[in-house]
Design an enzyme around this catalytic site. Structure first.
Site, PDB file in Angstrom:
ATOM      1  N   ASP A 104      -9.784 -50.109  35.192  1.00 58.13           N
ATOM      2  CA  ASP A 104     -10.179 -51.506  35.410  1.00 58.13           C
ATOM      3  C   ASP A 104     -11.672 -51.642  35.163  1.00 58.13           C
ATOM      4  OD1 ASP A 104      -7.599 -52.349  36.210  1.00 58.13           O
ATOM      5  OD2 ASP A 104      -7.960 -51.605  38.235  1.00 58.13           O
ATOM      6  N   ASP A 138      -4.039 -56.827  32.820  1.00 55.38           N
ATOM      7  CA  ASP A 138      -3.842 -57.724  33.962  1.00 55.38           C
ATOM      8  C   ASP A 138      -4.061 -59.175  33.556  1.00 55.38           C
ATOM      9  OD1 ASP A 138      -3.481 -55.462  35.592  1.00 55.38           O
ATOM     10  OD2 ASP A 138      -5.615 -55.339  36.025  1.00 55.38           O
TER      11      ASP A 138
END
Length: 205
Positions: free
Chosen positions: A144, A178
């Site tokens: 991330d 995401d």
């Protein structure tokens, strides 16, 4: 452009962009290193060892179950996308499902393969195709990096449970995959009558 071509290109381009960004961050940032683009936008490298938003899920066995569940979900999404291509729907619905599929596949690639192709990122930059990988097959960590701390401050005391505490909005760190899933869900919400029709109208390809 045919609906099938649109779906395939959307999935392929989205996955490639997701993986290029993740591999770049993994091979240029140490864990928790960040670059401040703006006060409200930072590139902050972290790794997700469980579910969304960093939630843990039952250790290695839970991680394996979660990865296998995601693979099964991808199969279901592929079937959904294939059947939707042959229905009379706005192309935005095709793009939405394709983005959700790309997002799911993007994070599965991390979970399945990153543990065996990268070494760890603790206090150093990871090496791609390392001789000393940090994990095993199906036990990789999801990379991330996008962090949008739009507002930071102390919440008013009258707010239940969190009043008087320091709060950051938006505090979660996420990746392109995401974002694809979120955009796809929003598009499906906008075109929900076409995405989930009561009558199935099919078209000939």
């Amino acid at each position: 452009m045919s609906r099938k071509t649109l779906a395939i290109l959307t999935v392929l381009i989205a996955i490639i962009v997701d993986q290029v960004i993740k591999i770049y961050v993994k091979t240029h940032f140490a864990l928790n290193e960040e670059v401040v683009v703006f006060d409200w936008f930072k590139i902050h490298f972290t790794e997700n060892n469980g579910m969304a938003m960093g939630i843990e899920f039952g250790g290695k066995a839970g991680k394996l179950f979660l990865t296998l569940f995601r693979i099964v979900a991808v199969v279901a999404i592929i079937y959904w996308l294939k059947s939707t291509i042959h229905r009379v729907v706005n192309k935005a619905v095709i793009v939405a499902i394709a983005l959700i599929l790309a997002g799911a596949v993007g994070n599965i690639i991390d979970s399945v393969f990153y543990g065996i192709i990268f070494d760890d990122s603790y206090h150093k930059v990871a090496t791609l195709f390392s001789d000393n990988p940090y994990g095993t097959l199906f036990h990789g960590k999801v990379v991330d990096m996008f962090y949008f701390p739009l507002w930071q401050g102390v919440l008013p005391d009258w707010i239940p449970f969190v009043g008087g505490e320091m709060y950051t909005f938006f505090q979660y760190i996420f990746n392109p995959a995401d974002a694809y899933i979120t955009i796809g869900v929003v598009l499906l919400f906008i075109f929900n009558k076409q995405a989930f029709p009561k009558e199935d109208k099919k078209i000939a390809e």
